[in-house]
Design a protein around this motif. Structure first.
Motif, short mmCIF file in Angstrom:
data_model
loop_
_atom_site.label_atom_id
_atom_site.label_comp_id
_atom_site.label_asym_id
_atom_site.label_seq_id
_atom_site.Cartn_x
_atom_site.Cartn_y
_atom_site.Cartn_z
N ARG A 88 -14.39 6.40 0.43
CA ARG A 88 -13.63 5.93 1.39
C ARG A 88 -12.27 6.58 1.63
NH1 ARG A 88 -16.51 1.70 -1.01
NH2 ARG A 88 -17.69 0.52 0.54
N VAL A 91 -8.56 5.68 0.29
CA VAL A 91 -8.65 4.80 -0.76
C VAL A 91 -8.50 5.53 -2.24
CG1 VAL A 91 -9.98 2.84 -2.00
CG2 VAL A 91 -10.21 2.99 0.49
N ALA A 110 -6.98 -0.25 -7.43
CA ALA A 110 -7.10 0.18 -6.10
C ALA A 110 -5.89 0.13 -5.25
CB ALA A 110 -8.52 -0.67 -5.59
N THR A 111 -5.76 1.21 -4.49
CA THR A 111 -4.67 1.31 -3.35
C THR A 111 -5.28 1.41 -2.17
OG1 THR A 111 -3.20 2.30 -4.96
CG2 THR A 111 -2.61 2.44 -2.80
N LEU A 112 -5.42 0.58 -1.20
CA LEU A 112 -6.12 0.44 0.13
C LEU A 112 -5.12 0.72 1.25
CD1 LEU A 112 -8.01 -2.80 -0.45
CD2 LEU A 112 -8.69 -0.67 -1.32
N SER A 116 -8.04 0.46 6.25
CA SER A 116 -9.18 0.66 5.60
C SER A 116 -10.06 -0.51 5.29
CB SER A 116 -8.91 1.18 4.17
OG SER A 116 -8.28 0.26 3.38
N ARG A 117 -11.41 -0.16 5.20
CA ARG A 117 -12.28 -1.26 4.96
C ARG A 117 -13.36 -0.86 4.24
NH1 ARG A 117 -13.19 -3.88 9.48
NH2 ARG A 117 -11.21 -3.22 10.54
N VAL A 138 -5.05 -8.35 1.70
CA VAL A 138 -6.43 -7.83 2.09
C VAL A 138 -7.21 -9.08 2.39
CG1 VAL A 138 -7.11 -8.13 -0.31
CG2 VAL A 138 -8.30 -6.43 1.05
N TRP A 165 -14.44 -6.01 2.68
CA TRP A 165 -12.83 -6.33 2.75
C TRP A 165 -12.31 -5.17 3.90
CZ3 TRP A 165 -10.73 -1.42 1.83
CH2 TRP A 165 -11.49 -0.69 1.21
N THR A 166 -10.97 -5.61 4.12
CA THR A 166 -10.32 -4.58 5.02
C THR A 166 -8.81 -5.03 4.67
OG1 THR A 166 -9.96 -4.30 7.07
CG2 THR A 166 -10.28 -6.61 6.77
N ASN A 167 -8.08 -4.16 4.67
CA ASN A 167 -6.68 -4.21 4.80
C ASN A 167 -5.96 -4.26 6.43
OD1 ASN A 167 -3.90 -4.07 4.33
ND2 ASN A 167 -3.88 -2.20 3.36
N SER A 172 0.26 -0.37 2.69
CA SER A 172 -0.87 -0.37 1.71
C SER A 172 -0.98 -1.41 0.87
CB SER A 172 -0.91 0.74 0.96
OG SER A 172 -0.79 2.02 1.38
#
Length: 184
Positions: A88, A91, A110-112, A116-117, A138, A165-167, A172
């Protein structure tokens, strides 16, 4: 040889691949990979070569044995976390776990990035996952349930459930993501 399966499972998880995705990449059946990961089957040399290539590791990685007695505890300083590849974009995963061949729990920070999804589903997957939001927000969907998590919120679910999941926020999100592999 008993360390091959856990190493395959750990790398598959680090790359964010389902059993089926790894099977497709390696041209090895998902059922065979499942058996190998659980140490119920020793791969042939040909199969090991295919898996090593698909997991971007030399064959020696899978067959080298530790030369020292395994420690009962593994310390990982924050500035020495191993950053893992993910499919991804943007990510970032930083490992906070000890070696998979010794422990049944794996964890990452985890850094989203914003927008991001991701999603995952493998009905053959066993165990549990626990997510704790350290910073940001998230949204998760587990099965038919929807959850909006913010800093300090946690979500615990069975690994066999379909999840996404999605942000949705402009900044972030940082999560502690823990997975228990149920080998029973």
């Amino acid at each position: 040889m008993s360390a091959i399966g856990p190493k395959v499972r750990e790398l598959r998880g680090q790359l964010g691949l389902s059993l089926q995705q790894l099977a497709s990449r390696a041209e090895v059946s998902a059922a065979a990979i499942y058996k190998i990961e659980r140490s119920n089957m020793v791969p042939t040399v040909t199969t090991l070569l295919k898996l090593a290539s698909a997991l971007e590791r030399p064959v020696g990685y899978f067959i080298e044995e530790e030369t020292t007695d395994p420690a009962s505890a593994v310390y990982t300083p924050a500035d020495e976390r191993r950053v893992m590849k993910t499919r991804r974009t943007g990510v970032e995963l930083a490992d906070i776990s000890g070696p998979a061949e010794r422990f049944r729990v794996n964890g990452v920070i985890a850094t989203l990035p914003p927008g991001s999804r991701g999603s995952e589903w493998s009905p053959a997957q066993s165990g549990e996952e626990l997510v704790l939001v350290l910073d940001g927000a998230v949204d998760f969907t587990v099965g038919e349930q929807e959850f909006s998590l913010k800093q300090g919120d946690a979500l615990h679910y069975l690994a066999s459930c379909r999840y996404a999941w999605t942000n949705p926020k402009p900044g972030s999100a940082t999560l502690a993501w823990i997975k228990l592999h149920d080998d029973a």
